[in-house]
Design an enzyme around this catalytic site. Structure first.
Site, short mmCIF file in Angstrom:
data_model
loop_
_atom_site.label_atom_id
_atom_site.label_comp_id
_atom_site.label_asym_id
_atom_site.label_seq_id
_atom_site.Cartn_x
_atom_site.Cartn_y
_atom_site.Cartn_z
N GLY A 18 -63.74 -80.83 69.27
CA GLY A 18 -63.12 -81.60 70.35
C GLY A 18 -62.01 -80.82 71.03
N ARG A 21 -59.98 -80.37 75.83
CA ARG A 21 -58.81 -80.86 76.55
C ARG A 21 -57.79 -81.43 75.57
NH1 ARG A 21 -59.35 -86.58 77.53
NH2 ARG A 21 -61.36 -87.36 76.78
N THR A 43 -68.61 -81.75 73.90
CA THR A 43 -69.86 -82.53 73.94
C THR A 43 -70.69 -82.24 75.18
OG1 THR A 43 -68.67 -84.38 74.96
CG2 THR A 43 -68.89 -84.40 72.56
N SER A 144 -53.88 -90.44 62.91
CA SER A 144 -53.11 -91.10 63.97
C SER A 144 -52.06 -91.99 63.33
CB SER A 144 -54.02 -91.93 64.87
OG SER A 144 -53.26 -92.76 65.73
N TYR A 157 -60.81 -98.00 65.41
CA TYR A 157 -60.12 -96.70 65.46
C TYR A 157 -59.15 -96.56 64.28
CZ TYR A 157 -57.45 -92.80 67.47
OH TYR A 157 -56.83 -91.58 67.69
N ALA A 159 -59.23 -98.08 61.40
CA ALA A 159 -60.00 -97.96 60.17
C ALA A 159 -60.52 -96.54 59.99
CB ALA A 159 -61.16 -98.95 60.17
#
Length: 250
Positions: A18, A21, A43, A144, A157, A159
């Site tokens: 990922g 950006r 992707t 996060s 998210y 979880a």
């Protein structure tokens, strides 16, 4: 660094998922600046091209569209045949599909869990063979602040990110004897394309919860990741490093 796969010019190899950006791009460029040859995934072909342009001779972008085992196998075969197998892996790729749980579809739940946890599992497992052989490795997973604090409308998210931290602790115990460390970095309120879309009111509301009274930068996160990837962090494993300006004190 002890042992390991190298490029032709003797650079260490790092893989960042990922990386087209935001935080991922920041991490990729920071590791390239620290002397790594960086393979960044995206992707789309456009995303992969932007990575290659940003990294120049210090790395490349490749397309990784899913967490299907064959796709990840192809990615590591590409690395082995070209730059070499990575001994530093940063699992950054992730998605959000926010909704209140009462309205959340099965697809919204499964998509986030499968991408955020499924890809991390597949990439980490594929990376371990080279690290075990080299008896050295660094796996760094992006969590996060919501894994610890929760967030309305982000049960899927949150979880997935909490799962990442549990995965990190468990894998750290499994591979420590081979001098492989596994850690997480948990960003807080970071200035990215996503936060740029917030209204002024939303931004100020979020900042009111940050004792340092500012959004973090991608450089704040990439500095933390670069440290955990270094030799200096060799005695740190199974931990989550919170980078959130005091938003959560864990």
């Amino acid at each position: 660094m002890t042992g390991g796969a190298k490029t032709d010019d003797d650079k260490k190899v790092a893989l960042v998922t990922g990386a087209s950006r935001g935080i991922g791009m920041g991490i990729a460029t920071a590791l390239a600046g620290a002397g790594y040859y960086v393979v960044g995934t995206a992707t789309s072909t456009e995303g992969a091209a932007s990575i290659s342009t940003a990294l120049g001779a210090n790395g490349e972008g490749v397309v990784l569209r899913s967490d299907v085992a064959d796709d990840v196998t192809d990615l590591f075969a590409h690395c082995k045949q070209g730059c070499g197998l990575p001994l530093v892996v940063v699992n950054n790729a992730g998605v959000t599909q926010d909704n209140l749980l009462l309205r959340m579809s099965e697809q919204e739940w499964q998509s986030v869990l499968q991408t955020n946890l499924g890809l991390l599992f597949s990439v980490s497992k594929a990376a371990l063979k080279g690290m075990m052989k080299a008896r050295w490795g660094r796996i760094i997973n992006l969590s996060s602040v919501v894994a610890s604090m929760g967030s309305p409308g982000q049960a899927n998210y949150a979880a997935s990110k909490a799962g990442i931290e549990g995965f990190t602790r468990s894998l750290a115990l499994e591979v420590a004897s081979r001098n492989i460390t596994v850690n997480s970095v948990a960003p807080g309120f970071i200035e990215t394309d996503m936060t740029a879309a917030l209204t002024e009111e939303q931004t100020q509301q979020a900042l009111s919860r940050v004792p340092l009274a500012r959004m973090g930068s991608t450089q704040d996160i990439s500095a933390a990741v670069s440290y955990l990837a270094s030799e200096d962090a060799g005695y740190i494993t199974g931990t989550t490093l919170h980078v959130n300006g005091g938003m959560y004190l864990g």
